[in-house]
Motif scaffolding. Structure first.
Motif, mmCIF file in Angstrom:
data_model
loop_
_atom_site.group_PDB
_atom_site.id
_atom_site.type_symbol
_atom_site.label_atom_id
_atom_site.label_comp_id
_atom_site.label_asym_id
_atom_site.label_seq_id
_atom_site.Cartn_x
_atom_site.Cartn_y
_atom_site.Cartn_z
ATOM 1 N N UNK A 271 -21.333 -14.987 42.618
ATOM 2 C CA UNK A 271 -20.859 -14.442 43.892
ATOM 3 C C UNK A 271 -19.526 -13.696 43.727
ATOM 4 N N UNK A 272 -19.047 -13.613 42.488
ATOM 5 C CA UNK A 272 -17.802 -12.877 42.228
ATOM 6 C C UNK A 272 -16.556 -13.670 42.569
ATOM 7 N N UNK A 273 -16.701 -15.000 42.709
ATOM 8 C CA UNK A 273 -15.538 -15.819 43.089
ATOM 9 C C UNK A 273 -14.885 -16.502 41.884
ATOM 10 N N UNK A 274 -15.445 -16.290 40.702
ATOM 11 C CA UNK A 274 -14.867 -16.885 39.483
ATOM 12 C C UNK A 274 -15.286 -16.039 38.297
ATOM 13 N N UNK A 275 -14.525 -16.193 37.218
ATOM 14 C CA UNK A 275 -14.891 -15.509 35.975
ATOM 15 C C UNK A 275 -15.815 -16.423 35.168
ATOM 16 N N UNK A 276 -16.549 -15.819 34.254
ATOM 17 C CA UNK A 276 -17.521 -16.590 33.470
ATOM 18 C C UNK A 276 -16.845 -17.733 32.702
ATOM 19 N N UNK A 277 -15.700 -17.437 32.096
ATOM 20 C CA UNK A 277 -15.018 -18.474 31.316
ATOM 21 C C UNK A 277 -14.606 -19.666 32.176
ATOM 22 N N UNK A 278 -14.444 -19.445 33.474
ATOM 23 C CA UNK A 278 -14.046 -20.551 34.358
ATOM 24 C C UNK A 278 -15.202 -21.503 34.632
ATOM 25 N N UNK A 279 -16.439 -21.041 34.444
ATOM 26 C CA UNK A 279 -17.583 -21.879 34.829
ATOM 27 C C UNK A 279 -18.365 -22.424 33.620
ATOM 28 N N UNK A 280 -17.906 -22.059 32.405
ATOM 29 C CA UNK A 280 -18.522 -22.644 31.206
ATOM 30 C C UNK A 280 -17.668 -23.845 30.803
ATOM 31 N N UNK A 281 -18.233 -25.011 30.888
ATOM 32 C CA UNK A 281 -17.478 -26.239 30.613
ATOM 33 C C UNK A 281 -17.841 -26.816 29.255
ATOM 34 N N UNK B 119 -28.630 -13.089 43.974
ATOM 35 C CA UNK B 119 -27.744 -13.445 42.853
ATOM 36 C C UNK B 119 -28.494 -13.347 41.525
ATOM 37 N N UNK B 120 -29.755 -13.787 41.528
ATOM 38 C CA UNK B 120 -30.538 -13.779 40.287
ATOM 39 C C UNK B 120 -30.887 -12.368 39.836
ATOM 40 N N UNK B 121 -30.947 -11.459 40.782
ATOM 41 C CA UNK B 121 -31.286 -10.073 40.432
ATOM 42 C C UNK B 121 -30.043 -9.229 40.159
ATOM 43 N N UNK B 122 -28.879 -9.856 40.237
ATOM 44 C CA UNK B 122 -27.641 -9.078 40.084
ATOM 45 C C UNK B 122 -27.314 -8.809 38.616
ATOM 46 N N UNK B 123 -26.456 -7.829 38.427
ATOM 47 C CA UNK B 123 -25.982 -7.476 37.088
ATOM 48 C C UNK B 123 -25.208 -8.649 36.480
ATOM 49 N N UNK B 124 -24.496 -9.367 37.334
ATOM 50 C CA UNK B 124 -23.702 -10.508 36.841
ATOM 51 C C UNK B 124 -24.595 -11.576 36.221
ATOM 52 N N UNK B 125 -25.784 -11.776 36.787
ATOM 53 C CA UNK B 125 -26.684 -12.792 36.221
ATOM 54 C C UNK B 125 -27.109 -12.364 34.807
ATOM 55 N N UNK B 126 -27.504 -11.117 34.688
ATOM 56 C CA UNK B 126 -27.909 -10.598 33.371
ATOM 57 C C UNK B 126 -26.755 -10.731 32.373
ATOM 58 N N UNK B 127 -25.536 -10.433 32.846
ATOM 59 C CA UNK B 127 -24.376 -10.524 31.950
ATOM 60 C C UNK B 127 -24.113 -11.970 31.518
ATOM 61 N N UNK B 128 -24.326 -12.889 32.450
ATOM 62 C CA UNK B 128 -24.090 -14.308 32.141
ATOM 63 C C UNK B 128 -25.023 -14.767 31.012
#
Ligand SMILES: Nc1ncnc2c1ncn2[C@@H]1O[C@H](COP(=O)(O)OP(=O)(O)OP(=O)(O)O)[C@@H](O)[C@H]1O
Ligand SMILES: [Mg+2]
Length: 242
Positions: free
Chosen positions: A98-108, A130-139
């Motif tokens: 949703x653009x509220x955090x960076x990827x590094x913040x959510x990888x634990x 969300x699943x069809x977004x560019x961010x999902x593909x990037x993740x």
């Protein structure tokens, strides 16, 4: 890196641990380019999250950096079921998408050696966008580059299209079937559905199979005589010498 503690991870009985180990080995035979694997099932409660979690744990403990991405954005129960806790506020995949955090913040980083998780901290009613977004593909791509294995837990195929969307980003899929419960026709429909994605179906996991049933005696006979059936990596199962 943020840390996440998994509090409820009891030791598995030998038979279950051995079955997970065979699954791990069979998946490794699929080739080194099969790194991103989605685990799904036809209906709820067939054991997707259980299989994903135990497989992830075993791969990681044996030394391969592995990330588990919880993509059951609608109703993930992993957090409570496995007693996941963090020192600060938990943020997860939905926050990143949703653009509220960076990827590094959510990888634990977790207390499982080499084990990393992107949890679900907040559920959403309609994750399709969300699943069809560019961010999902990037993740997914980021995890693919960074870890040895990426395992993705999903909602069931029967109710929503989420898993079909997720599959298109993966190298392969695994279908979990609850022994003695899921009708054959339903399993067949799921196999067809997964094949339509064009992503290889790596195999089917029979979970919670009744070991005293007639069908399992068939497997036992092969097992005892030194053979087991390899259900992964090829369309036709081949007998493999142990
Ligand atoms: N092989 C197994 N041995 C013991 N318990 C199991 C096994 N497989 C699943 N379970 C248990 O069965 C329950 C349902 O499993 P799980 O939550 O993994 O299913 P699911 O397919 O992820 O369900 P959902 O569709 O709701 O996400 C859980 O309590 C889980 O711990
Ligand atoms: Mg689940």
């Amino acid at each position: 890196m943020n840390k996440l503690q998994i509090g409820k991870m009891p030791q598995l009985p030998f038979e279950v641990s051995e079955a997970i180990n065979q699954l791990r080995i069979n998946l490794s035979f699929c080739g080194s380019d099969v790194k991103t694997i989605m685990i799904t099932s036809s209906t709820p409660n067939e054991g997707k999250s259980f299989v994903t979690m135990q497989l992830w744990r075993m791969i990681a403990e044996l030394g391969t950096p592995a990330v588990l991405i919880d993509c059951d954005f609608r109703k993930s129960e992993m957090r409570s079921k496995y007693g996941m806790s963090t020192s600060g506020q938990l943020i997860g995949g939905v926050h990143y998408l949703a653009g509220k955090a960076e990827l590094d913040d959510v990888i634990y980083e977790t207390n499982v050696p080499n084990g990393y998780i992107i949890p679900v901290a907040k559920t959403v009613t309609n994750p399709a966008i969300l699943l069809e977004s560019e961010r999902f593909a990037q993740m997914i791509e980021h995890c693919r580059q960074r870890f040895g294995v990426v395992l993705i837990d999903t909602p069931p195929l029967g109710s929503v299209a989420d898993a079909m969307n997720i599959a298109t980003h993966c190298d392969g899929t695994v279908l979990v079937v609850r022994g003695g419960e899921t009708p054959r026709k339903v399993v067949g429909d799921s196999v067809q559905q997964l094949k339509r994605t064009g992503v290889p179906l790596l195999g089917v996991v029979l979970d919670r199979a009744e070991m005293n049933s007639k069908s399992s005696l068939y497997y036992k006979r092969y097992y005892k005589s030194g053979y087991y059936y390899k259900g992964y990596g090829s369309e036709k199962s081949q007998p493999v010498q142990k």
